[in-house]
Design a protein around this motif. Structure first.
Motif, PDB file in Angstrom:
ATOM      1  N   ALA A 252       0.807  -1.382  -0.186  1.00 50.93           N
ATOM      2  CA  ALA A 252       0.223   0.184  -0.260  1.00 50.93           C
ATOM      3  C   ALA A 252       0.616   1.315  -0.085  1.00 50.93           C
ATOM      4  O   ALA A 252       0.503   2.230  -0.740  1.00 50.93           O
ATOM      5  CB  ALA A 252      -0.712   0.184   0.840  1.00 50.93           C
ATOM      6  N   GLU A 253       1.960   1.217   0.563  1.00 46.86           N
ATOM      7  CA  GLU A 253       2.851   2.593   1.380  1.00 46.86           C
ATOM      8  C   GLU A 253       4.010   1.807   1.368  1.00 46.86           C
ATOM      9  O   GLU A 253       4.150   1.363   2.771  1.00 46.86           O
ATOM     10  CB  GLU A 253       2.158   3.477   1.681  1.00 46.86           C
ATOM     11  CG  GLU A 253       3.062   4.979   1.521  1.00 46.86           C
ATOM     12  CD  GLU A 253       2.334   6.208   2.770  1.00 46.86           C
ATOM     13  OE1 GLU A 253       2.742   7.015   2.432  1.00 46.86           O
ATOM     14  OE2 GLU A 253       0.717   5.660   2.999  1.00 46.86           O
TER      15      GLU A 253
ATOM     16  N   ARG B  57      -0.706  -0.150  11.244  1.00 46.00           N
ATOM     17  CA  ARG B  57      -0.170   0.066   9.899  1.00 46.00           C
ATOM     18  C   ARG B  57      -2.033  -1.035   9.051  1.00 46.00           C
ATOM     19  O   ARG B  57      -1.889  -0.408   7.740  1.00 46.00           O
ATOM     20  CB  ARG B  57       0.800   0.477   9.125  1.00 46.00           C
ATOM     21  CG  ARG B  57       1.716   1.032   9.627  1.00 46.00           C
ATOM     22  CD  ARG B  57       3.241   1.952   9.522  1.00 46.00           C
ATOM     23  NE  ARG B  57       2.629   1.836   8.021  1.00 46.00           N
ATOM     24  CZ  ARG B  57       3.895   1.929   6.480  1.00 46.00           C
ATOM     25  NH1 ARG B  57       5.025   1.807   7.104  1.00 46.00           N
ATOM     26  NH2 ARG B  57       3.173   1.609   5.378  1.00 46.00           N
TER      27      ARG B  57
ATOM     28  N   PRO C  96      -5.657   0.607   8.004  1.00 51.57           N
ATOM     29  CA  PRO C  96      -5.307   1.666   6.643  1.00 51.57           C
ATOM     30  C   PRO C  96      -4.601   1.126   5.008  1.00 51.57           C
ATOM     31  O   PRO C  96      -5.103   1.135   4.215  1.00 51.57           O
ATOM     32  CB  PRO C  96      -4.240   2.692   7.154  1.00 51.57           C
ATOM     33  CG  PRO C  96      -4.265   2.649   8.886  1.00 51.57           C
ATOM     34  CD  PRO C  96      -4.570   1.097   9.051  1.00 51.57           C
ATOM     35  N   ALA C  97      -3.591   0.383   5.477  1.00 51.95           N
ATOM     36  CA  ALA C  97      -3.292  -0.797   3.820  1.00 51.95           C
ATOM     37  C   ALA C  97      -4.726  -1.033   3.747  1.00 51.95           C
ATOM     38  O   ALA C  97      -4.700  -0.721   2.142  1.00 51.95           O
ATOM     39  CB  ALA C  97      -1.898  -1.084   4.657  1.00 51.95           C
TER      40      ALA C  97
ATOM     41  N   GLU D 283      -6.347   1.766   1.565  1.00 57.25           N
ATOM     42  CA  GLU D 283      -6.180   1.877   0.608  1.00 57.25           C
ATOM     43  C   GLU D 283      -5.444   0.651  -0.716  1.00 57.25           C
ATOM     44  O   GLU D 283      -6.002   1.261  -1.896  1.00 57.25           O
ATOM     45  CB  GLU D 283      -4.604   1.933   0.534  1.00 57.25           C
ATOM     46  CG  GLU D 283      -4.125   3.090  -0.431  1.00 57.25           C
ATOM     47  CD  GLU D 283      -4.583   4.080  -0.932  1.00 57.25           C
ATOM     48  OE1 GLU D 283      -3.954   4.413  -2.481  1.00 57.25           O
ATOM     49  OE2 GLU D 283      -5.101   4.526  -0.315  1.00 57.25           O
ATOM     50  N   LEU D 284      -5.651  -0.889  -0.570  1.00 64.06           N
ATOM     51  CA  LEU D 284      -5.529  -1.434  -1.297  1.00 64.06           C
ATOM     52  C   LEU D 284      -6.877  -1.529  -1.930  1.00 64.06           C
ATOM     53  O   LEU D 284      -7.386  -2.245  -3.122  1.00 64.06           O
ATOM     54  CB  LEU D 284      -5.116  -2.564  -1.018  1.00 64.06           C
ATOM     55  CG  LEU D 284      -3.563  -2.801  -0.440  1.00 64.06           C
ATOM     56  CD1 LEU D 284      -2.372  -3.720  -1.180  1.00 64.06           C
ATOM     57  CD2 LEU D 284      -2.672  -2.040  -2.196  1.00 64.06           C
TER      58      LEU D 284
ATOM     59  N   LYS E 160      -8.956   0.101  -1.958  1.00 60.10           N
ATOM     60  CA  LYS E 160     -10.406   1.338  -2.867  1.00 60.10           C
ATOM     61  C   LYS E 160      -9.036   2.022  -4.123  1.00 60.10           C
ATOM     62  O   LYS E 160      -9.493   2.003  -4.973  1.00 60.10           O
ATOM     63  CB  LYS E 160      -9.594   2.486  -2.216  1.00 60.10           C
ATOM     64  CG  LYS E 160      -9.217   3.816  -3.186  1.00 60.10           C
ATOM     65  CD  LYS E 160      -8.798   5.536  -1.597  1.00 60.10           C
ATOM     66  CE  LYS E 160      -9.596   6.391  -3.224  1.00 60.10           C
ATOM     67  NZ  LYS E 160      -8.696   7.730  -2.288  1.00 60.10           N
ATOM     68  N   ARG E 161      -7.812   1.042  -4.390  1.00 55.29           N
ATOM     69  CA  ARG E 161      -7.120   1.129  -5.677  1.00 55.29           C
ATOM     70  C   ARG E 161      -7.806   0.711  -6.865  1.00 55.29           C
ATOM     71  O   ARG E 161      -8.112   0.102  -8.290  1.00 55.29           O
ATOM     72  CB  ARG E 161      -5.694  -0.046  -5.411  1.00 55.29           C
ATOM     73  CG  ARG E 161      -5.159   1.262  -5.054  1.00 55.29           C
ATOM     74  CD  ARG E 161      -3.638   1.048  -4.757  1.00 55.29           C
ATOM     75  NE  ARG E 161      -2.735   1.736  -4.096  1.00 55.29           N
ATOM     76  CZ  ARG E 161      -1.371   1.699  -3.114  1.00 55.29           C
ATOM     77  NH1 ARG E 161      -1.031   0.669  -4.319  1.00 55.29           N
ATOM     78  NH2 ARG E 161      -0.956   2.681  -2.882  1.00 55.29           N
TER      79      ARG E 161
ATOM     80  N   VAL F 278     -15.413   2.955  -0.752  1.00 57.49           N
ATOM     81  CA  VAL F 278     -14.318   3.533   0.461  1.00 57.49           C
ATOM     82  C   VAL F 278     -14.735   4.358   1.712  1.00 57.49           C
ATOM     83  O   VAL F 278     -15.573   4.572   1.355  1.00 57.49           O
ATOM     84  CB  VAL F 278     -13.453   3.822   0.048  1.00 57.49           C
ATOM     85  CG1 VAL F 278     -12.167   4.830   1.072  1.00 57.49           C
ATOM     86  CG2 VAL F 278     -12.705   3.065  -0.879  1.00 57.49           C
TER      87      VAL F 278
ATOM     88  N   ARG G 130     -13.695   5.959   5.501  1.00 63.31           N
ATOM     89  CA  ARG G 130     -12.449   6.384   6.404  1.00 63.31           C
ATOM     90  C   ARG G 130     -11.721   5.582   6.911  1.00 63.31           C
ATOM     91  O   ARG G 130     -12.574   5.431   7.607  1.00 63.31           O
ATOM     92  CB  ARG G 130     -13.311   7.620   6.558  1.00 63.31           C
ATOM     93  CG  ARG G 130     -13.586   9.149   5.877  1.00 63.31           C
ATOM     94  CD  ARG G 130     -13.072  10.009   5.923  1.00 63.31           C
ATOM     95  NE  ARG G 130     -13.837  10.483   7.922  1.00 63.31           N
ATOM     96  CZ  ARG G 130     -15.531  10.237   8.395  1.00 63.31           C
ATOM     97  NH1 ARG G 130     -15.890  11.145   6.790  1.00 63.31           N
ATOM     98  NH2 ARG G 130     -15.971  10.282   9.493  1.00 63.31           N
ATOM     99  N   PRO G 131     -10.601   5.454   7.531  1.00 61.13           N
ATOM    100  CA  PRO G 131      -9.976   4.576   8.171  1.00 61.13           C
ATOM    101  C   PRO G 131     -10.618   5.106   9.636  1.00 61.13           C
ATOM    102  O   PRO G 131     -10.743   3.707  10.628  1.00 61.13           O
ATOM    103  CB  PRO G 131      -8.493   5.422   7.999  1.00 61.13           C
ATOM    104  CG  PRO G 131      -7.918   5.613   6.293  1.00 61.13           C
ATOM    105  CD  PRO G 131      -9.168   6.180   6.154  1.00 61.13           C
TER     106      PRO G 131
END
Length: 641
Positions: A291-292, A314, A317-318, A321-322, A324-325, A330, A332-333
């Protein structure tokens, strides 16, 4: 009159015979159960593997005990060989141990699916059950039967017979999750092992599979408490080569991970090696850094526990994000962390405090929509009763003007009011409502037609009896007419038949865990309630039309007038009778009450959120329940405020 009463008695005797539960075909029931389990566990396997279909072929080693060990155990094995390994054991009793995240559940699921693929008609069906929800004061066979009934919607007698006849192979997951702390002596786990050691299949120890963390196994073994006549195997760590193959198949830039893998290979006791040593932590790390970030950052950590906490913090949130991609919905975290944290604390409190409510031990792992009401306390049941009461008031509100306009129908109004009160009372008494399903398609089968004979017969008897009770007081009175009997039959018979059909189709209905997910249970419950309510409403409209046609044919002099009257009747009864479907749909109603009572702590559309969290890889589905992806994730979120 005497002839009619004699006919009623004869019908009652016939109904009593028809209501007798049909004999259970164990081969057929086992086959249906096997199909349901396989469907559920295939989906569970995909979730456990993070959306992939190739597990890491972890090794395991046999852990010898001084005595009472199953014969046939060889020193080593691999995940791909687990079915053959298990079939060689005598008796077939296996304890799968390992570190947190080592892949014990994956190994158990792989064993289940292999056994199901090779299963003969007379072999037991492997069924996975979470030990965390077992109150060990309840006999093991009763608890397992309850699990079959709750998870796969089997009738209790069928579930009990399957257990008693050895048609089920228990896969008991999470012995270590029965107690909050190992240091406290693990009293529930010890009691569970005592019961499992008494579990028999004829003259032999009963076959079963248990999963447990190594720390709990060792702590109990130090007190001479262990699973007897079983082979204990320890899941080995993931090798550096296996970790490298894993990242090469999972990430877009595997070369970013080569320094981490190489470091783990050269420093086998370092923090990076610790992360790569179990499938769960390896999946966690890959998700976070896909994710980041750069996975080389893992090498800055020297403390394995600090690195584990870093990845768990983490992960949510990760995963969002994945997801969402991939073009998905989605949240919010911070919302997700708050909502999941609230649910995680509820489950953790259930384990720590050994909470029980309504005669049931509250699960420390399962989130079932219609069984989640204890999270809101008794307020949920109060709101549930209020919803039923409002629906009941709407349903009986028309009776007063109806009785004033038609005095001869006062008995019908009284019966209707008593029926509604009885439904509300039965609903209020039920601490744990069961989702109901009506299956009209079963009428196409001989079994389905036999299932409704008894209830429909009872409905006919009740209709005749009530009609007589209404008419008898008016015999010999001014204005009495034999058509009064027909009028009352027209009014009552459709409702009785609808009730008989509903009861018959539901009473002997055996459904499986829905492949559409846990949310389907409450949806089916509501759909069944609305089907019953509006079917009864339509039947009453037709009956009223027929009754008035007989008693006062004048208003029906034209086709247009008859059509208008019928449409008005359908709308009227649809409003005031159809609402009874809400009282019928007790599981859906309890779920709604729970959401209303937790609206500040959980999303308004809780079912949709949990389904989303499952798709995002934060939760997993087990039968008709949602569970956290891993116990470590649940514990981590429970600590968030």
């Amino acid at each position: 009159m005497f002839t009619l009463l004699l006919a009623l008695v004869s019908l009652a005797v016939a109904a009593a015979k028809a209501l007798k539960p049909p004999a259970v075909d164990l081969v057929q029931a086992s086959g249906k159960l096997a199909e349901a389990v396989e469907t559920s566990e295939l989906a569970q396997r995909t979730q456990l593997l993070g959306g992939d279909n190739q597990p890491i072929d972890v090794a395991f080693t046999f852990h010898a005990a001084p005595s009472r060990v199953a014969s046939g155990a060889v020193p080593t094995g691999r995940l791909s060989e687990i079915s053959d390994y298990y079939r060689c054991l005598r008796p077939r009793r296996l304890l799968i141990a390992g570190a947190a995240g080592a892949g014990k559940t994956v190994l158990a699921v792989e064993l289940m699916l292999s056994l199901l693929e090779q299963r003969e008609a007379d072999e037991p069906v492997p069924v996975r059950m979470a030990l965390a929800g077992w109150d060990t004061s309840q006999p093991l066979d009763e608890w397992m039967a309850d699990q079959l009934a709750d998870t796969y919607q089997l009738r209790k007698p069928t579930a009990r017979r399957l257990i008693d006849r050895g048609c089920v192979l228990p896969i008991l997951d999470g012995l270590d999750e029965m107690d909050a702390e190992v240091d406290a002596g693990s009293p529930r786990a010890a009691a569970a092992l005592a019961a499992l050691n008494w579990y028999q299949a004829g003259r032999q120890k009963g076959p079963l599979v248990v999963t447990c963390r190594t720390t709990t196994c060792d702590a109990l073994a130090a007190r001479r408490i262990r699973l007897l006549d079983a082979a204990r195997v320890e899941v080995s760590s993931v090798t550096a080569e296996q970790a490298q193959r894993f990242v090469e198949t999972r990430v877009l830039a595997p070369e970013d991970w080569y320094p981490v893998v190489d470091h783990a290979r050269r420093h086998s006791h370092g923090a990076a090696a610790h992360v790569l040593s179990t499938p769960w932590l390896l999946t966690l790390a890959v998700t976070v850094y896909e994710a980041e970030g750069d996975p080389v950052a893992l090498l800055r950590f020297t403390d394995p526990e600090a690195l584990r906490s870093h990845l768990l913090d983490r992960f949510v949130p990760a995963a969002i994000e994945l997801h969402k991609r991939a073009g998905n919905r989605v949240y919010r975290p911070e919302q997700v962390i708050n909502w999941l944290g609230f649910l995680a604390r509820y489950l953790s409190d259930n384990i720590r405090k050994h909470r029980a409510m309504g005669g049931h031990v509250l699960s420390g792992t399962d989130l079932v929509l219609h069984r989640l009401w204890p999270i809101a306390g008794m307020r949920a049941r109060t709101v549930d009763i209020a919803i039923s009461g409002i629906a009941g008031v709407v349903s009986v509100s028309w009776l007063v003007p109806f009785s004033i306009l038609y005095p001869t129908r006062v008995p019908f109004s009284i019966i209707w009011a008593l029926l509604v009160i009885g439904l509300i009372y039965a609903s209020a008494r039920s601490a744990w409502p069961v989702p109901k399903s009506i299956s009209p398609g079963r009428l196409r089968t001989p079994e389905g037609r036999r299932a409704v004979v008894g209830p429909v017969t009872v409905a006919v008897i009740a209709t005749l009896a009530v009609s007589l009770a209404i008419v008898v007081p008016y015999i010999g009175q001014p204005g009495y007419s034999p058509t009064l009997v027909l009028v009352n039959l027209f009014l009552l018979l459709p409702v009785g038949l609808i009730g008989g059909l509903a009861f018959g189709l539901r009473r002997n209905l055996e459904t499986t865990a829905s492949s559409k997910g846990p949310n389907a249970l409450v949806r089916v419950d509501l759909r069944s309630g609305l089907l019953i309510g509006f079917s009864a409403a339509t039947a009453l409209a037709i009956a009223d039309f027929g009754a008035i046609s007989i008693a006062a044919p004048g208003p029906m002099g034209s086709v247009g007038g008859a059509l208008i009257f019928f449409i008005i009747s359908v709308v009227f009864y649809g409003i005031f009778v159809g609402v009874l479907g809400i009282i019928w749909a007790s599981a859906w109603r309890r779920y709604v009450a729970t959401v209303l009572c937790t609206r500040r702590r959980l999303p308004r559309r809780l079912g949709r959120f949990l389904a989303w969290a499952s798709e995002a890889g934060l939760l997993r589905i087990a039968g008709n329940a949602y569970q956290f992806r891993h116990r470590e994730l649940q514990d981590n979120l429970a600590d968030t405020q």
